[in-house]
Design a protein around this motif. Sequence first.
Motif, short mmCIF file in Angstrom:
data_model
loop_
_atom_site.label_atom_id
_atom_site.label_comp_id
_atom_site.label_asym_id
_atom_site.label_seq_id
_atom_site.Cartn_x
_atom_site.Cartn_y
_atom_site.Cartn_z
N HIS A 108 -1.43 -20.96 16.75
CA HIS A 108 -1.77 -20.09 17.88
C HIS A 108 -0.53 -19.97 18.75
CE1 HIS A 108 -5.89 -21.40 16.80
NE2 HIS A 108 -6.29 -20.30 17.39
N PRO A 109 -0.03 -18.75 18.93
CA PRO A 109 1.17 -18.62 19.78
C PRO A 109 0.84 -18.93 21.24
CG PRO A 109 0.30 -16.46 19.20
CD PRO A 109 -0.49 -17.47 18.42
N ASP A 110 1.84 -19.44 21.93
CA ASP A 110 1.69 -19.67 23.37
C ASP A 110 1.54 -18.35 24.11
OD1 ASP A 110 1.91 -22.33 23.06
OD2 ASP A 110 3.99 -22.48 23.74
N ARG A 111 0.83 -18.41 25.19
CA ARG A 111 0.63 -17.20 25.98
C ARG A 111 1.96 -16.52 26.33
NH1 ARG A 111 -1.10 -18.28 31.80
NH2 ARG A 111 1.12 -18.80 31.80
N LEU A 162 3.79 -14.29 23.58
CA LEU A 162 3.16 -13.13 22.93
C LEU A 162 4.08 -11.92 22.97
CD1 LEU A 162 -0.52 -13.36 24.21
CD2 LEU A 162 0.60 -14.54 22.30
N GLY A 166 -2.00 -13.60 18.77
CA GLY A 166 -2.39 -14.17 20.06
C GLY A 166 -3.61 -13.53 20.66
N ARG A 176 -8.59 -16.87 19.55
CA ARG A 176 -8.43 -18.29 19.36
C ARG A 176 -9.51 -18.75 18.39
NH1 ARG A 176 -5.36 -21.31 22.19
NH2 ARG A 176 -5.43 -20.01 24.06
N ARG A 215 -8.82 -14.12 23.49
CA ARG A 215 -7.98 -14.80 24.50
C ARG A 215 -7.79 -13.86 25.68
NH1 ARG A 215 -2.85 -17.43 21.57
NH2 ARG A 215 -2.47 -18.04 23.73
N ASP A 217 -5.46 -14.93 28.67
CA ASP A 217 -4.05 -14.91 28.28
C ASP A 217 -3.54 -13.48 28.15
OD1 ASP A 217 -3.92 -17.62 28.24
OD2 ASP A 217 -4.24 -17.83 26.08
#
Lengths: 115, 115
Positions: A15-18, A21, A74, A77, A90, A93
């Motif tokens: 899962h990429p970090d917010r 993205l 992203g 989730r 998400r 995010d």
Amino acid sequence: MRGSRSYDRSVSSFHPDRDQLLVEHVLAALGNPVRLSIVRELASSPGERTCGSLPLEVTKATATHHWRVLREAGITRESRAGRAKAVSLRRADLDQRFPGLLDAVLAATPPAREP
Amino acid sequence: MRGSRSYDRSVSSFHPDRDQLLVEHVLAALGNPVRLSIVRELASSPGERTCGSLPLEVTKATATHHWRVLREAGITRESRAGRAKAVSLRRADLDQRFPGLLDAVLAATPPAREP
DNA sequence: ACGAAGGTATGATGTCTCTCATACCTTCGT
DNA sequence: ACGAAGGTATGAGAGACATCATACCTTCGT
């Protein structure tokens, strides 16, 4: 004993970090009818959904592919809920990173039929 | 004599009607770095731009391809201006059909660098 | 009428995407 | 421990996409 943590034993999927993205990835992921319908469905009901509860017109394997694209962009989730997989939008995010984008996409209407 | 109409002799290239735009096509068209940079560039200066004035890191033939994708998705309008081609954003059409979408895309910032 | 400028058309190439079928892995219920 | 339920992994096939080189077409200026 393995019952201490009853849930979400880290699916080991990326899962990429917010803050990482990329709008290109988000747009490309949303630019597909199957995935857009998944996103609409997720947005229509709050919270998590198990994957199996999403109406899909493709096979399981293809569905897995689309869920992965959404997750890696992203947009969603994923976590495990028993033998099912839970997916959620998400939203926070996305709203923070790209304000208004998701709302605009969800608000988009189909083309007008000409009489 | 052929000088009576000095401009825009209908390039015979397809432009979809505003009411027929599909959000999937728009998103897919924007979901490419080269095209997104074209759109950003167009948005940064009002009115038309000749294609040659857009900074591009691909060959002419590839640029033609991307312009076509943007035009066919309904994102840009093309017309001829002499031997050059003029391109402009269909801002009003997009805003009316998909309110907030273009603004959200243009407002998107690059990912944060982690220190 | 010529040449240069600005794009387009065509065809090739490599990559990516979407799709499926099949085989597998995990977890739950019994 | 077994079987069913719910997904994943892998591999294959068809098609789409991004890119380029080359050849061409239009329009302008002279």
